[in-house]
Design an enzyme around this catalytic site. Structure first.
Site, mmCIF file in Angstrom:
data_model
loop_
_atom_site.group_PDB
_atom_site.id
_atom_site.type_symbol
_atom_site.label_atom_id
_atom_site.label_comp_id
_atom_site.label_asym_id
_atom_site.label_seq_id
_atom_site.Cartn_x
_atom_site.Cartn_y
_atom_site.Cartn_z
ATOM 1 N N HIS A 169 0.819 -1.163 0.064
ATOM 2 C CA HIS A 169 -0.098 0.111 0.109
ATOM 3 C C HIS A 169 0.845 1.299 0.008
ATOM 4 C CE1 HIS A 169 0.313 -0.109 4.611
ATOM 5 N NE2 HIS A 169 0.325 1.148 4.301
ATOM 6 N N SER A 222 4.515 2.497 7.816
ATOM 7 C CA SER A 222 4.298 1.368 7.224
ATOM 8 C C SER A 222 5.622 0.886 6.266
ATOM 9 C CB SER A 222 3.160 1.941 5.906
ATOM 10 O OG SER A 222 1.867 2.069 6.842
ATOM 11 N N ASP A 271 0.310 -7.576 1.379
ATOM 12 C CA ASP A 271 0.696 -6.102 1.706
ATOM 13 C C ASP A 271 2.185 -6.232 1.561
ATOM 14 O OD1 ASP A 271 0.221 -3.478 1.443
ATOM 15 O OD2 ASP A 271 -0.245 -3.226 3.480
#
Length: 510
Positions: free
Chosen positions: A143, A249, A173
């Site tokens: 992402h 992230s 992911d």
């Protein structure tokens, strides 16, 4: 010197010699025992054979041995682990192009709507990544780089590099990047399986663009499933309470030796900021995915070909049955897929899977965590409880097509059966559009022909993303193929015709 004193001196010297010999012997015994204990501890913490293979894919130095440090007061010392980690964690910057669309209601009546020029808008996103090889391979989250036109990374020493997206996997992911160069600082893989609830860990990343940030916490839980409602394919996260915020992230979760044990991916929050819990993909899974993306260009998923009861769904209809199922230690085989490796090996409906290669399985998340380590064609020992009796079966794992063959990525555009031609700015202006590409030719067996898209069709957007080149189309198709919702929504028109919205299901080509 008199004789008595000489005897006393001799006795003292003899006692000293004997004491020294005994001390040395005792020291050797203790050292040998401690050495054995140390080796035992290292073997317990050392990475598994599978993770070692993933590490070897990126030529990580197997001779690097780190140790836990403690302060003089006996508390854990994170300074060495933090110093090593910040050099191996990078700041990721992405550039995407978006376009604000205004739907004209007259489009539905006269066919002239949706053509008003609107300026493409550049959007910049930020995240983190982890260098895992000296030649510049980097793990991050899918992402973070999804639909990016351009990706750049900045190292802790402020060197900046353009990065190539080697491959992505939306189900886990996880994405793999590559920067050109050599002798980069990198993090070695640790043993995420050996993590214990309550163990200290560090989260390293770039929250809110605050680069090279280190936070500490403990492992709150392992094999955590049903995160974000189970939207992601992985259901075996490491849950931590180290502070993780937007920008973290793709960053590193490391143990107190500075070894990479996870990739920070999600936070649980009602505000968007850290609220006490965060989740990381274990390196036993992320490392395998990265190795697959490097070697094959796509993730190799190995399946048993079984169906297990969804306890959450059952709980809504039959709480008592759900409670009964939740008490079972293992995974109940409710049914099989059309082509099932487990069924072919002798597993039956009603069997309870209790171990994979002698690793205990207590729930579906643990089963998935073990299967995620393997590739189609690998053979595993599956232990089941059948009516109170333990039985084992050798199962050759398959891919989702029921084959044991390694899958390879296909040309993203081949399924569409079309070629494309770029449109000049002057022609775009005449159409009243700011983005678009023309369908130049069509094959009879392609998805475009099947859905009624023919030569001359002007595509403005796919999945609400502007397209201006064949590579734009290919990138969107690839990303959609790797997602759970494999549908393209094409917005376009024929010259002098009205705007059309055409849905194309990529699964129809499988």
């Amino acid at each position: 010197m008199n004789t008595g004193n000489s005897k006393n001196v001799f006795v003292i010297v003899l006692v000293a010699i004997v004491s020294s010999v005994v001390t040395l012997l005792g020291y050797n015994v203790i050292t040998k025992d401690n050495g054995n204990n140390t080796l035992s501890g290292l073997s317990g913490d050392s990475i598994s054979e599978e993770v070692r293979a993933y590490a070897n894919s990126f030529e990580q130095d197997k001779n690097v041995v780190l140790t836990n440090l403690t302060t003089s007061e006996g508390y854990p010392d994170f300074t060495e682990a933090a110093a090593k980690s910040v050099d191996g964690v990078v700041h990721v910057k992405t550039t995407t192009i978006s376009q604000q669309q205004y739907i004209n209601p007259f489009d539905f009546f006269f066919g002239f709507g949706d053509r008003t020029p609107s300026q493409p808008r550049e959007q910049v996103g930020y995240g983190s990544g982890v260098i895992i090889s000296k030649d510049g391979y980097i793990i991050t989250n899918n992402h973070v780089v999804a639909n990016a036109r351009e990706v750049s990374v900045t190292l802790n020493d402020n060197r900046e590099f353009k990065a190539k997206v080697v491959g992505t996997d939306s189900q886990s992911d996880v994405a793999l990047l590559k920067i050109d160069g050599d002798d980069f600082p990198y993090l070695t893989f640790g043993n995420s399986d050996a993590l214990k609830v309550g163990e200290w860990v560090l989260a390293v990343g770039n929250p809110f663009n605050l680069t090279s940030t280190v936070t500490a916490g403990i492992v709150s839980a392992k094999n955590r499933g049903n995160v974000m409602g189970g939207e992601l394919g992985i259901q075996s996260f490491i849950q931590i309470d180290a502070a993780v915020n937007p920008g973290n992230s793709g960053g590193a979760l490391v143990n107190t030796r500075g070894e990479l044990v996870g990739i920070n991916t999600l936070i649980y929050s009602r505000t968007g900021d850290f609220a006490g819990y965060a989740f990381a993909v274990p390196i036993s899974i992320a490392g395998k995915i990265a190795a697959d993306l490097k070697e094959y260009g796509t993730v190799q998923r190995a399946l048993l070909g079984i169906q297990a009861p969804n306890i959450e769904n059952i709980r809504r209809q039959d709480p008592d049955k759900a409670r009964e199922l939740s008490l079972i230690k293992g995974v109940v085989v409710e049914d099989f897929s059309d082509r099932s490796a487990a069924k072919a090996a002798g597993v039956q409906k009603g069997d309870v899977i209790t171990a994979i290669n002698n690793v205990p399985i207590r729930n579906f998340a643990e089963l998935q965590s073990q299967l995620n380590r393997y590739r189609p064609g690998d053979k595993v020992s599956v232990t089941v409880d059948r009516n109170g009796n333990s039985r084992s079966f050798n199962v050759e794992l398959t891919n989702d097509a029921g084959s044991t063959e390694i899958t390879h990525p296909t040309n993203a555009l081949s399924a569409l059966g079309a070629t494309f031609k770029e449109i000049s700015d002057e022609r775009k202006k005449s159409f009243g559009i700011s983005s678009g590409i023309e369908v130049e030719s069509i094959k009879n067996n392609g998805l475009f022909r099947k859905e009624g898209i023919n030569k001359g069709f002007i595509i403005m957007r796919i999945n609400n993303t502007p397209v201006n080149s064949e590579s734009d189309v290919a990138n969107i198709v690839t990303a959609t193929n790797n997602s759970q919702d494999k549908v393209l929504l094409v917005a376009g028109f024929y010259p002098n015709g009205r705007t059309q919205y055409i849905a194309i299901d990529l699964t129809n080509n499988r």
